[in-house]
Design a protein around this motif. Structure first.
Motif, PDB file in Angstrom:
ATOM      1  N   ALA A 149       0.831  -1.208   0.000  1.00 17.73           N
ATOM      2  CA  ALA A 149       0.000   0.000   0.000  1.00 17.73           C
ATOM      3  C   ALA A 149       0.866   1.258   0.000  1.00 17.73           C
ATOM      4  O   ALA A 149       0.560   2.233  -0.706  1.00 17.73           O
ATOM      5  N   TYR A 150       1.957   1.219   0.767  1.00 14.59           N
ATOM      6  CA  TYR A 150       2.871   2.375   0.764  1.00 14.59           C
ATOM      7  C   TYR A 150       3.482   2.591  -0.613  1.00 14.59           C
ATOM      8  O   TYR A 150       3.508   3.713  -1.137  1.00 14.59           O
ATOM      9  N   THR A 151       3.969   1.512  -1.227  1.00 15.78           N
ATOM     10  CA  THR A 151       4.624   1.629  -2.537  1.00 15.78           C
ATOM     11  C   THR A 151       3.669   2.186  -3.589  1.00 15.78           C
ATOM     12  O   THR A 151       4.019   3.124  -4.322  1.00 15.78           O
ATOM     13  N   LEU A 152       2.469   1.625  -3.649  1.00 15.80           N
ATOM     14  CA  LEU A 152       1.505   2.059  -4.662  1.00 15.80           C
ATOM     15  C   LEU A 152       0.973   3.457  -4.375  1.00 15.80           C
ATOM     16  O   LEU A 152       0.761   4.251  -5.301  1.00 15.80           O
ATOM     17  N   SER A 153       0.749   3.782  -3.097  1.00 15.75           N
ATOM     18  CA  SER A 153       0.251   5.133  -2.773  1.00 15.75           C
ATOM     19  C   SER A 153       1.302   6.185  -3.110  1.00 15.75           C
ATOM     20  O   SER A 153       0.962   7.261  -3.629  1.00 15.75           O
ATOM     21  N   THR A 154       2.561   5.882  -2.851  1.00 16.91           N
ATOM     22  CA  THR A 154       3.630   6.814  -3.219  1.00 16.91           C
ATOM     23  C   THR A 154       3.704   6.980  -4.726  1.00 16.91           C
ATOM     24  O   THR A 154       3.879   8.098  -5.239  1.00 16.91           O
ATOM     25  N   PHE A 155       3.556   5.876  -5.446  1.00 19.06           N
ATOM     26  CA  PHE A 155       3.626   5.914  -6.905  1.00 19.06           C
ATOM     27  C   PHE A 155       2.508   6.781  -7.491  1.00 19.06           C
ATOM     28  O   PHE A 155       2.764   7.708  -8.276  1.00 19.06           O
ATOM     29  N   PHE A 156       1.254   6.522  -7.104  1.00 16.50           N
ATOM     30  CA  PHE A 156       0.121   7.226  -7.709  1.00 16.50           C
ATOM     31  C   PHE A 156      -0.004   8.676  -7.228  1.00 16.50           C
ATOM     32  O   PHE A 156      -0.362   9.544  -8.023  1.00 16.50           O
ATOM     33  N   THR A 157       0.311   8.935  -5.972  1.00 16.52           N
ATOM     34  CA  THR A 157       0.238  10.326  -5.502  1.00 16.52           C
ATOM     35  C   THR A 157       1.298  11.190  -6.186  1.00 16.52           C
ATOM     36  O   THR A 157       1.049  12.364  -6.474  1.00 16.52           O
ATOM     37  N   ALA A 158       2.465  10.600  -6.447  1.00 13.86           N
ATOM     38  CA  ALA A 158       3.503  11.353  -7.167  1.00 13.86           C
ATOM     39  C   ALA A 158       3.080  11.617  -8.608  1.00 13.86           C
ATOM     40  O   ALA A 158       3.260  12.735  -9.125  1.00 13.86           O
ATOM     41  N   ILE A 159       2.501  10.607  -9.260  1.00 13.65           N
ATOM     42  CA  ILE A 159       2.034  10.777 -10.635  1.00 13.65           C
ATOM     43  C   ILE A 159       0.972  11.867 -10.708  1.00 13.65           C
ATOM     44  O   ILE A 159       1.001  12.744 -11.597  1.00 13.65           O
ATOM     45  N   PHE A 160       0.016  11.843  -9.789  1.00 12.66           N
ATOM     46  CA  PHE A 160      -1.047  12.852  -9.789  1.00 12.66           C
ATOM     47  C   PHE A 160      -0.504  14.248  -9.492  1.00 12.66           C
ATOM     48  O   PHE A 160      -1.078  15.246  -9.926  1.00 12.66           O
ATOM     49  N   SER A 161       0.627  14.306  -8.777  1.00 13.73           N
ATOM     50  CA  SER A 161       1.246  15.601  -8.484  1.00 13.73           C
ATOM     51  C   SER A 161       2.202  16.043  -9.580  1.00 13.73           C
ATOM     52  O   SER A 161       2.744  17.150  -9.530  1.00 13.73           O
ATOM     53  N   GLY A 162       2.462  15.156 -10.566  1.00  7.81           N
ATOM     54  CA  GLY A 162       3.331  15.507 -11.684  1.00  7.81           C
ATOM     55  C   GLY A 162       4.806  15.416 -11.389  1.00  7.81           C
ATOM     56  O   GLY A 162       5.615  16.089 -12.043  1.00  7.81           O
ATOM     57  N   VAL A 163       5.191  14.572 -10.413  1.00  5.74           N
ATOM     58  CA  VAL A 163       6.613  14.398 -10.074  1.00  5.74           C
ATOM     59  C   VAL A 163       6.940  12.907 -10.026  1.00  5.74           C
ATOM     60  O   VAL A 163       6.049  12.058 -10.031  1.00  5.74           O
ATOM     61  N   LEU A 164       8.234  12.606  -9.957  1.00  7.26           N
ATOM     62  CA  LEU A 164       8.662  11.214  -9.818  1.00  7.26           C
ATOM     63  C   LEU A 164       8.350  10.700  -8.411  1.00  7.26           C
ATOM     64  O   LEU A 164       8.465  11.446  -7.440  1.00  7.26           O
ATOM     65  N   PRO A 165       8.009   9.423  -8.274  1.00  2.16           N
ATOM     66  CA  PRO A 165       7.669   8.899  -6.949  1.00  2.16           C
ATOM     67  C   PRO A 165       8.876   8.697  -6.040  1.00  2.16           C
ATOM     68  O   PRO A 165       8.808   8.958  -4.831  1.00  2.16           O
ATOM     69  N   PHE A 166      10.019   8.238  -6.598  1.00  2.00           N
ATOM     70  CA  PHE A 166      11.165   7.891  -5.742  1.00  2.00           C
ATOM     71  C   PHE A 166      12.442   8.632  -6.117  1.00  2.00           C
ATOM     72  O   PHE A 166      13.442   8.516  -5.423  1.00  2.00           O
ATOM     73  N   HIS A 167      12.415   9.339  -7.238  1.00  7.19           N
ATOM     74  CA  HIS A 167      13.533  10.200  -7.662  1.00  7.19           C
ATOM     75  C   HIS A 167      14.844   9.427  -7.820  1.00  7.19           C
ATOM     76  O   HIS A 167      15.896   9.869  -7.349  1.00  7.19           O
ATOM     77  N   LEU A 168      14.806   8.281  -8.473  1.00  8.70           N
ATOM     78  CA  LEU A 168      16.040   7.575  -8.809  1.00  8.70           C
ATOM     79  C   LEU A 168      16.695   8.253 -10.008  1.00  8.70           C
ATOM     80  O   LEU A 168      16.017   8.650 -10.958  1.00  8.70           O
ATOM     81  N   TYR A 169      17.999   8.373  -9.972  1.00 11.91           N
ATOM     82  CA  TYR A 169      18.724   9.057 -11.039  1.00 11.91           C
ATOM     83  C   TYR A 169      18.606   8.284 -12.344  1.00 11.91           C
ATOM     84  O   TYR A 169      18.926   7.095 -12.427  1.00 11.91           O
ATOM     85  N   ASN A 170      18.120   8.965 -13.375  1.00 13.84           N
ATOM     86  CA  ASN A 170      17.942   8.346 -14.690  1.00 13.84           C
ATOM     87  C   ASN A 170      18.371   9.346 -15.761  1.00 13.84           C
ATOM     88  O   ASN A 170      17.613  10.250 -16.127  1.00 13.84           O
ATOM     89  N   PRO A 171      19.616   9.207 -16.282  1.00 13.12           N
ATOM     90  CA  PRO A 171      20.122  10.173 -17.265  1.00 13.12           C
ATOM     91  C   PRO A 171      19.539   9.980 -18.663  1.00 13.12           C
ATOM     92  O   PRO A 171      19.767  10.811 -19.551  1.00 13.12           O
ATOM     93  N   PHE A 172      18.788   8.906 -18.888  1.00 16.05           N
ATOM     94  CA  PHE A 172      18.311   8.570 -20.228  1.00 16.05           C
ATOM     95  C   PHE A 172      16.915   9.110 -20.527  1.00 16.05           C
ATOM     96  O   PHE A 172      16.564   9.300 -21.679  1.00 16.05           O
TER      97      PHE A 172
END
Length: 398
Positions: A149-172
């Motif tokens: 529940a924590y993982t999915l809530s973080t994922f969807f709330t970040a998407i709805f806010s227009g930001v990344l959920p966990f902010h892992l570095y991705n140069p691509f």
């Protein structure tokens, strides 16, 4: 078939104590901790190594790269969220290495539980074991639900806010370019984070399952002690044999405790350190910076932090009470008219039973509710300190 582990006991289909870890074992096989029934195959070995490298190295390193590279562009709430994920991901490899290096202890306690079950001769004791095993498997599913529940809530709330959920570095992939990029980058983050979260709840739930099935056998031993010398048809020799069996049962319980104690105490010590830091950071984010959607994810995260240690700490306190009840049961058993040999054995047993089963985190502080509450108070002290110095208002202005 899978949910048979949760059903009420039936006399012809009773579970054994080692099955308290059955759901956990399924997850161990899935995550590559233990080999499947068909054994290790080359493809599975390579896949396990690649995935473990992705989880153990990329996630913590990727989070901290994001934190230092993009710190100026992150809002205070996003910066605290990134720091929170980074600390958690940094503690994960340490706990996993401790657990993986001591898997032999896990197999040893399963063997000890099998030996304890051999003493459960009558149907009443076997029914009691089944109920505790079902309870353990229900607890595992609760942990799985809470962490997922924590993982999915973080994922969807970040998407709805227009930001990344966990902010892992991705140069691509530049997630700011389009909504599609945001979804792609977020899903690529979700995959390794889901693996880390899954293994985290496996390590967090294990001490609780270990403690619950331990309580089961302590209670069964107390019941056997209460029945000592209660059958007038038994001779002094038979009564003495029953007492000797109880003493052996107690030694087996103490061996079960000693085998896994080093691992449990180290893991809980690491968890206490992490929770002290993470709860403080999370509370700051919750009270001062987070928006509505972020607060929903933070609430799920706080629940996850609480169940990391609170249930096991509570179980440790209950174990101390069980040990005290065990000693009282020995003292109040029917020994007055017994033989001298019986009384001598009983005194020896009582002396050993008066030493409670306890655990010490890192050999520094006892594991119990008092320590757990002290760690939680530390987080609220951090919030009070920040509030008094108006640090949050200054960060908002900046």
């Amino acid at each position: 078939m899978l949910f048979n582990l949760l059903k009420e006991p039936l006399p012809w289909n009773l579970m054994s104590s080692p099955e308290a870890f059955k759901y956990l074992e399924y997850a161990m096989i899935l995550m590559g901790w233990t080999p499947p029934q068909e054994g290790w195959k080359p493809f599975r070995i390579i896949l396990t190594i690649v995935i473990s490298f992705w989880w153990i190295l990329y996630v913590p390193i990727g989070v901290f790269i994001t934190f230092f590279v993009e710190l100026k562009t992150l809002s205070p709430s996003e910066a605290l969220s990134v720091l929170q994920v980074g600390i958690n991901a940094g503690g994960f490899p340490l706990k996993m290495i401790i657990m993986r290096l001591n898997m032999w202890r896990y197999h040893k306690i399963k063997e000890l539980l099998g030996r304890m079950d051999k003493r459960c001769i009558n149907i009443t004791e076997r029914l009691e074991v089944h109920r505790w095993v079902a309870r353990c498997n229900i607890v595992y599913l609760i942990y799985q639900f809470m962490y997922t529940a924590y993982t999915l809530s973080t994922f969807f709330t970040a998407i709805f806010s227009g930001v990344l959920p966990f902010h892992l570095y991705n140069p691509f992939i530049d997630w700011r370019e389009s909504t599609m990029n945001l979804w792609i980058a977020s899903v690529l983050e979700l995959i390794p984070m889901n693996g880390i979260v899954s293994q985290t709840y496996m390590m967090d739930v294990f001490p609780l399952l270990y403690g619950l099935i331990l309580r089961c056998h302590v209670k069964l031993l107390r019941q056997r002690i209460e029945n000592l010398c209660s059958d007038p048809r038994k001779s002094d020799y038979e009564n003495n044999e029953d007492l000797v069996f109880c003493i052996k049962d107690h030694k087996l319980i103490l061996e079960y405790v000693s085998v896994m104690r080093p691992v449990i105490e180290t893991i809980i010590f690491v968890q206490f350190l992490l929770i002290g830091l993470l709860l403080g950071i999370t509370m700051l984010n919750l009270f001062f910076f987070a928006d509505f959607w972020a607060k929903l994810a933070i609430a799920a995260y706080i629940n996850g932090l609480i169940i990391q240690t609170f249930p096991f700490c509570f179980t440790c306190d209950l174990l101390k009470d069980d040990c005290e009840s065990l000693a009282l049961a020995i003292f109040h058993s029917h020994w007055k008219s017994s033989s001298r040999r019986y009384k001598s054995s009983l005194i020896y047993f009582l002396h050993n039973a008066q030493m409670p089963i306890s655990f010490t985190a890192g050999s520094i502080f006892p594991i119990g509710l008092n320590t757990n509450i002290t760690v939680a108070k530390l987080a609220f002290s951090v919030v009070t300190f920040v509030q008094q110095l108006n640090i949050a208002d200054k960060l908002r202005k900046d």
